[in-house]
Design an enzyme around this catalytic site. Structure first.
Site, mmCIF file in Angstrom:
data_model
loop_
_atom_site.group_PDB
_atom_site.id
_atom_site.type_symbol
_atom_site.label_atom_id
_atom_site.label_comp_id
_atom_site.label_asym_id
_atom_site.label_seq_id
_atom_site.Cartn_x
_atom_site.Cartn_y
_atom_site.Cartn_z
ATOM 1 N N THR A 40 0.820 -1.212 0.000
ATOM 2 C CA THR A 40 0.000 0.000 0.000
ATOM 3 C C THR A 40 0.854 1.262 0.000
ATOM 4 O O THR A 40 0.509 2.264 -0.637
ATOM 5 C CB THR A 40 -0.927 0.000 1.233
ATOM 6 O OG1 THR A 40 -1.789 -1.135 1.157
ATOM 7 C CG2 THR A 40 -1.767 1.260 1.292
ATOM 8 N N THR A 41 1.982 1.222 0.688
ATOM 9 C CA THR A 41 2.860 2.396 0.781
ATOM 10 C C THR A 41 3.394 2.812 -0.571
ATOM 11 O O THR A 41 3.681 3.991 -0.803
ATOM 12 C CB THR A 41 4.028 2.090 1.739
ATOM 13 O OG1 THR A 41 3.491 1.749 3.015
ATOM 14 C CG2 THR A 41 4.947 3.281 1.890
ATOM 15 N N SER A 45 -2.049 8.279 -2.643
ATOM 16 C CA SER A 45 -2.146 9.682 -3.051
ATOM 17 C C SER A 45 -0.971 10.538 -2.608
ATOM 18 O O SER A 45 -0.862 11.699 -3.023
ATOM 19 C CB SER A 45 -3.447 10.298 -2.524
ATOM 20 O OG SER A 45 -4.568 9.592 -2.990
ATOM 21 N N HIS A 49 -2.475 14.450 5.161
ATOM 22 C CA HIS A 49 -3.752 15.112 5.437
ATOM 23 C C HIS A 49 -3.675 15.941 6.717
ATOM 24 O O HIS A 49 -2.925 15.625 7.638
ATOM 25 C CB HIS A 49 -4.863 14.073 5.580
ATOM 26 C CG HIS A 49 -5.139 13.315 4.320
ATOM 27 N ND1 HIS A 49 -5.915 13.808 3.308
ATOM 28 C CD2 HIS A 49 -4.727 12.075 3.905
ATOM 29 C CE1 HIS A 49 -5.985 12.917 2.327
ATOM 30 N NE2 HIS A 49 -5.270 11.858 2.671
ATOM 31 N N VAL A 172 5.792 -14.633 6.572
ATOM 32 C CA VAL A 172 5.397 -15.292 7.815
ATOM 33 C C VAL A 172 4.200 -16.196 7.542
ATOM 34 O O VAL A 172 3.179 -15.748 7.008
ATOM 35 C CB VAL A 172 5.043 -14.255 8.896
ATOM 36 C CG1 VAL A 172 4.520 -14.943 10.152
ATOM 37 C CG2 VAL A 172 6.250 -13.390 9.225
ATOM 38 N N SER A 338 -6.291 5.445 4.647
ATOM 39 C CA SER A 338 -6.160 6.898 4.759
ATOM 40 C C SER A 338 -6.954 7.388 5.967
ATOM 41 O O SER A 338 -8.110 6.994 6.138
ATOM 42 C CB SER A 338 -6.690 7.566 3.493
ATOM 43 O OG SER A 338 -6.597 8.962 3.581
ATOM 44 N N CYS A 401 15.306 12.002 -18.661
ATOM 45 C CA CYS A 401 14.084 12.716 -18.265
ATOM 46 C C CYS A 401 14.257 13.423 -16.921
ATOM 47 O O CYS A 401 13.819 14.563 -16.738
ATOM 48 C CB CYS A 401 12.914 11.745 -18.172
ATOM 49 S SG CYS A 401 12.411 10.985 -19.724
ATOM 50 N N CYS A 436 9.442 9.191 -20.406
ATOM 51 C CA CYS A 436 9.610 7.946 -21.165
ATOM 52 C C CYS A 436 9.412 6.712 -20.299
ATOM 53 O O CYS A 436 9.414 5.588 -20.806
ATOM 54 C CB CYS A 436 10.970 7.909 -21.853
ATOM 55 S SG CYS A 436 12.320 7.303 -20.817
ATOM 56 N N CYS A 441 16.364 4.576 -20.021
ATOM 57 C CA CYS A 441 17.301 4.300 -18.928
ATOM 58 C C CYS A 441 17.143 2.905 -18.329
ATOM 59 O O CYS A 441 18.061 2.414 -17.660
ATOM 60 C CB CYS A 441 17.169 5.349 -17.831
ATOM 61 S SG CYS A 441 15.575 5.336 -16.964
#
Length: 478
Positions: A40-41, A45, A49, A172, A338, A401, A436, A441
């Protein structure tokens, strides 16, 4: 015999591990993936907050406000990116205007500073590209943006520098009660004895909990799809723009990122598969439709990436933090959807304090800080020349880039909790994040990884185990 095992190397596991590393404790972090910050990390977004959204009296409200207040100083301390840019919840009707007034009152009760209700003219002055149908907004000055995987990696790097052992490819499969605490058993047969277990396993936290405790809770995975726009769209917004939230979440937002891109999303869809992160045509279409309410002229032709994040929705409706009553020495950090990212620093401190008190641990006399990381693109011409003089590899641009050099890539491979995959390098110093998306790269990063790790090219994976880039030679010259 270990003092503490932390299961999960996302932002929650990283935050508590870094706090524990300040004490004279033997700590180990385990993660089933082949790199840290891979769940999730990795995909969210990236917003810190302010804390007005969570219902007053909840753990979400408590830790959000405390965590947001810690971000700026902590990010400087560990060398992670962070910008305090503020956020707006936009109202496009009188009904929505009443809702943002409710959020304002809730924020005041939660102790959120720098909150104010503003009118149409002021919001359009601050964010001129917003849909002109806006009638008002709730402004939160303490909201910010971060690099979630960079923040997590830097926390774990700091923990490792201070003696914490971080093991990946360490799934685990069982936890058994023992005389001295717990025996943690891995899929590959390894076993570790520990006094304390901290469950920070994200969408699998209920599964880990059920190995030890009868105090059951359910984690329901909810996915959200996103657009990432090229930096040419970077001036579209100056802050974080929310629509009025719904039961499914905070809705589609438009935000600048800490590195100058624009991000639009997410959707919100409940799924059964805890590892599913696919994008869909209908999901991306839905983002464009909803985001037009905020800004009509978003140019999706400048999209450089789509991705899907997954978050842990708890059956309790709140964070689950602390020691299980029927399993002494077993601590949950679960259900941290969140504002989990925003809350992580404060949760880390609190849970670490619970364990320090339980074990009677003493603080280390010396706590080491992370070695500074060179970001070549941010240096002045004089500083660049000096860096290249010391190490010519900083004079070889690999990612055009983002102007990422070979020196930066080599550095993140050999740092504590270093990169072992192409995306692992990407998370740590950003080659492949530009327009790109690694088209130029990527092969060079793969070559550098193979050289620095002493591996064959076909042993280097993109990200997860089995995600091979090369399998075998198509033609062998005689």
């Amino acid at each position: 015999m270990l003092d503490v095992i932390v299961i999960g190397a996302g932002v929650m596991g990283a935050a508590v591990s870094r706090e524990l590393s300040k004490y004279n404790l033997k700590v180990m972090v385990l993660d089933k993936e082949n790199d840290v910050s891979n769940g999730t990390t990795k995909a969210n977004s990236a917003i810190v907050h302010a804390g007005y959204d969570a219902k007053e009296g909840t753990l979400m409200a408590k830790y959000n406000v405390l965590g947001a207040a810690m971000y700026e100083e902590l990010s400087k301390e560990i060398g992670a990116p962070y910008k305090k840019v503020g956020s707006y919840v936009l109202a496009f009707s009188e009904e929505e205007k009443k809702h943002i007034e409710t959020l304002y009152e809730r924020g005041i009760k939660n102790g959120v500073p720098e909150l104010k209700l503003i009118g149409r003219d002021e919001i359009l002055e601050k964010e001129p590209n917003i849909n002109k149908n806006v009638v008002g907004a709730l402004y939160a000055g303490t909201a910010g943006i971060t690099g979630p995987w960079e923040f997590t990696i830097k926390l774990l790097e700091n923990a490792a520098l201070n003696g914490t052992e971080v093991l990946v490819d360490a799934e685990v499969i069982n936890i058994e009660k023992s005389e001295s605490g717990y025996k943690v058993i891995l899929k590959d047969g390894r076993e570790f004895e520990t006094k304390i277990v901290i469950n920070a396993a994200g969408v699998y936290a209920d599964k880990i909990n059920d190995m030890v405790s009868k105090e059951h809770f359910d984690i329901h995975p909810r996915i959200g799809e996103y657009y990432v726009l090229d930096k040419v769209q970077g001036k579209l917004v100056n802050s974080v723009l929310f629509q009025c939230p719904t039961e499914m979440g905070k809705g589609v937002l438009v935000t600048r990122t800490v590195h100058g891109n624009i991000m639009v999303g997410p959707t919100a869809e409940d799924v059964e598969d805890r590892d599913y992160v696919g994008t869909t045509t209908h999901g991306l279409d839905d983002i464009r439709r909803q985001a037009a309410k905020t800004i009509e002229n978003i140019n999706y032709r400048d999209s450089i990436r789509n991705f899907t994040g997954i978050r842990a929705e708890s059956s309790t409706g709140d964070f689950i933090i602390g020691e299980a009553s029927d399993a002494k020495g077993f601590y949950n950090i679960a259900g941290t959807k969140s504002p989990g990212l925003s809350s992580a620093p404060a949760i880390g401190v609190d849970v670490a304090n619970m364990i320090v008190e339980k074990l009677g641990a003493t603080k280390k006399e010396v706590f080491k800080q992370n070695k500074p990381q060179i970001h070549f693109i941010e240096l002045s011409p004089e500083e660049k020349a000096e860096v290249i003089k010391k190490d010519p590899r900083y004079g070889r641009i690999i990612c055009r880039c983002e102007s990422i050099t070979e020196g930066e890539i080599v550095d993140v491979i050999h740092r504590m909790v270093g990169a072992k995959t192409v995306d692992g390098v990407k998370k740590r110093c950003r080659p492949g994040t530009g327009r790109c998306q690694g088209g130029f790269c990527g092969p060079r990063v793969q070559e550098i990884l193979a050289r620095e790790l002493g591996k064959e090219l076909n042993e280097i994976v993109l990200d997860k185990k089995g995600a091979y880039i090369l399998t075998n030679e198509t033609k062998i010259s005689k």
